[in-house]
Design a protein around this motif. Structure first.
Motif, mmCIF file in Angstrom:
data_model
loop_
_atom_site.group_PDB
_atom_site.id
_atom_site.type_symbol
_atom_site.label_atom_id
_atom_site.label_comp_id
_atom_site.label_asym_id
_atom_site.label_seq_id
_atom_site.Cartn_x
_atom_site.Cartn_y
_atom_site.Cartn_z
ATOM 1 N N LEU A 188 93.439 81.637 -31.177
ATOM 2 C CA LEU A 188 93.971 80.263 -31.227
ATOM 3 C C LEU A 188 92.903 79.214 -31.521
ATOM 4 C CD1 LEU A 188 96.353 80.359 -28.109
ATOM 5 C CD2 LEU A 188 97.001 80.529 -30.520
ATOM 6 N N ARG A 189 91.692 79.631 -31.791
ATOM 7 C CA ARG A 189 90.580 78.670 -31.886
ATOM 8 C C ARG A 189 90.776 77.677 -33.027
ATOM 9 N NH1 ARG A 189 89.714 82.793 -34.955
ATOM 10 N NH2 ARG A 189 88.231 82.821 -36.685
ATOM 11 N N HIS A 190 91.505 78.057 -34.084
ATOM 12 C CA HIS A 190 91.718 77.164 -35.231
ATOM 13 C C HIS A 190 93.095 76.526 -35.239
ATOM 14 C CE1 HIS A 190 88.416 79.386 -37.710
ATOM 15 N NE2 HIS A 190 87.919 78.478 -36.893
ATOM 16 N N VAL A 191 93.948 76.892 -34.304
ATOM 17 C CA VAL A 191 95.315 76.373 -34.303
ATOM 18 C C VAL A 191 95.301 74.899 -33.913
ATOM 19 C CG1 VAL A 191 97.570 76.485 -33.164
ATOM 20 C CG2 VAL A 191 96.388 78.592 -33.836
ATOM 21 N N ARG A 192 95.888 74.060 -34.755
ATOM 22 C CA ARG A 192 95.995 72.632 -34.471
ATOM 23 C C ARG A 192 97.437 72.203 -34.738
ATOM 24 N NH1 ARG A 192 91.923 74.154 -32.770
ATOM 25 N NH2 ARG A 192 89.839 73.255 -32.969
ATOM 26 N N LEU A 251 93.198 71.265 -27.653
ATOM 27 C CA LEU A 251 92.377 71.225 -28.866
ATOM 28 C C LEU A 251 93.048 70.417 -29.974
ATOM 29 C CD1 LEU A 251 90.893 74.842 -29.098
ATOM 30 C CD2 LEU A 251 89.860 72.759 -28.173
ATOM 31 N N SER A 252 94.380 70.450 -30.015
ATOM 32 C CA SER A 252 95.088 69.670 -31.042
ATOM 33 C C SER A 252 94.952 68.172 -30.790
ATOM 34 C CB SER A 252 96.567 70.069 -31.068
ATOM 35 O OG SER A 252 96.721 71.425 -31.407
ATOM 36 N N LEU A 253 95.108 67.758 -29.540
ATOM 37 C CA LEU A 253 94.964 66.337 -29.217
ATOM 38 C C LEU A 253 93.543 65.846 -29.471
ATOM 39 C CD1 LEU A 253 97.030 66.087 -25.906
ATOM 40 C CD2 LEU A 253 97.650 65.168 -28.150
ATOM 41 N N SER A 254 92.577 66.734 -29.312
ATOM 42 C CA SER A 254 91.185 66.322 -29.507
ATOM 43 C C SER A 254 90.890 65.931 -30.947
ATOM 44 C CB SER A 254 90.241 67.447 -29.082
ATOM 45 O OG SER A 254 90.307 68.534 -29.992
ATOM 46 N N GLU A 255 91.750 66.346 -31.879
ATOM 47 C CA GLU A 255 91.558 65.990 -33.284
ATOM 48 C C GLU A 255 91.694 64.486 -33.525
ATOM 49 O OE1 GLU A 255 91.303 68.204 -36.336
ATOM 50 O OE2 GLU A 255 90.320 69.236 -34.688
#
Length: 369
Positions: free
Chosen positions: A226-230, A288-292
């Protein structure tokens, strides 16, 4: 827990790439910081949850904090998987990887088991420990509450090169399938004893220093997968709402045991329960998605890195500090006052970060923090 987040698609990064190095993934740093705050909360507020009376606003507030953070250990493991399994060293130079990790983990394993066995159990609690009891505590990894994690992460480090060789460079589909299969088998294995218990059959799954890591391999692989899932747009909003709903339900279910017998069988509040697994996956992907959407200034980034790097030491030292508070403050020892427990939490958390940060400046102590 102390690995520097460099791999993967940048999130919450500084805008520039300096000297050819990829921007730091501050999203993983923030997840680690929030998670370590949650670990300390579980261990401190859990005292109020387990104490009488099990009712009232104070008790429910403690439950909301304690059970609301039940996802933190799986997320820690996922962070390690995201950082380690895709690293060049673990794939191309496993012997060097083993040497580096052993030099980091083995001294901490020996030191902190001694601290809690001798310092906390014998000196602070005045426990009388026979040789057999000591051996049992060591084998069961129950010397103290959180020390099982050292054995857990040691086992995951041991299989990291093997797991990485199967997943890295083989495409996202294989990584997702591997993580999904491992997690599904683990969750099923830990759901079945609950179902059997409903029929009066006791089949607990005992864990020890050689097996603690096994149920967490799925989380380890999921972190890499999941490291690249956004997520974006409605997908992100839906995942965030589902994650929040799972947390609310888990808190409610914990406080209303017996109301939903089927849920009691199928959904536990252990780190390996089905609901907790889905929540942890959601926290990781949504976080991680919100961090974008956030840009981190350089000074704030420096602080985040320092706090993130201190998290491993906080994990190890915080129960020494809390034990000293608990044994000397009657209101905390009795665990009936939510206010007293909340104050103890703030002091424990601040002191733990301070001790861990200071220890990182001392060469000898740095090896065990």
């Amino acid at each position: 827990m102390s690995d520097a987040p460099r791999a993967g698609k940048p999130a919450m990064t500084t805008p520039a790439v300096i000297q050819g190095r990829a921007p730091r993934n501050y999203g993983l740093d923030i997840l680690r910081i929030v998670s370590i705050c949650g670990v300390v909360a579980i261990h401190v507020f859990g005292r109020r949850v387990g104490a009488e009376p099990k009712a009232g606003r104070g008790w429910w507030a403690a439950v909301a904090i304690d059970i609301g953070f039940i996802w933190v250990v799986p997320v820690f493991v996922m962070i390690s998987g995201a950082l380690l399994l895709g690293s060049r060293q673990v794939v191309q130079a496993p012997a060097a990887f083993y040497r580096k990790r052993a030099a980091r983990l083995v001294p901490a394993l020996i030191f902190w088991n001694a601290v809690y066995l001798v310092g906390v159990r014998i000196w602070m609690r005045h426990e009388h420990l026979t040789t057999g009891r000591v051996l049992q505590l060591l084998y069961d990894s129950s010397v103290f509450t959180q020390l099982y994690f050292l054995w857990l992460i040691l086992g995951l480090y041991a299989i990291a090169p093997l797991l990485a060789s199967f997943m890295v460079g083989k495409g996202d589909r294989r990584a997702m399938a591997t993580a999904g299969l491992l997690l599904a088998v683990t969750v099923l294995a830990f759901v079945v004893p609950g179902i059997l218990g409903h029929f009066g059959v006791s089949r607990p799954i005992p864990m020890n220093i050689f097996t603690y890591w096994l149920p967490y391999v799925g989380y380890f692989a999921a972190g890499y997968a999941l490291r690249h899932v956004r997520l974006k747009g409605m997908a992100l909003a839906g995942a965030a709402l589902a994650m929040a709903a799972l947390i609310v339900f888990t808190v409610w279910h914990f406080g209303h045991g017996g109301v939903l017998p089927v849920a009691d069988m199928l959904v536990s509040t252990s780190y390996l329960g089905a609901g907790v697994a889905m929540t942890a996956l959601g926290v990781f992907a949504v976080g991680l998605s919100l961090s974008e959407f956030i840009s981190v200034p350089r000074r704030v980034g420096t602080l985040l890195v320092a706090l993130s790097n201190a998290s491993f030491g906080v994990f190890l030292v915080h129960l020494v500090i809390f034990e000293a508070i608990r044994l000397h403050v009657p209101a905390v020892l009795g665990a009936k006052s939510f206010t007293a427990i909340a104050m103890a939490y703030l002091v424990t958390l601040a002191a733990s970060f301070a001790v861990s940060w200071l220890a990182s400046k001392v060469p000898l102590l740095r090896r065990v923090f």
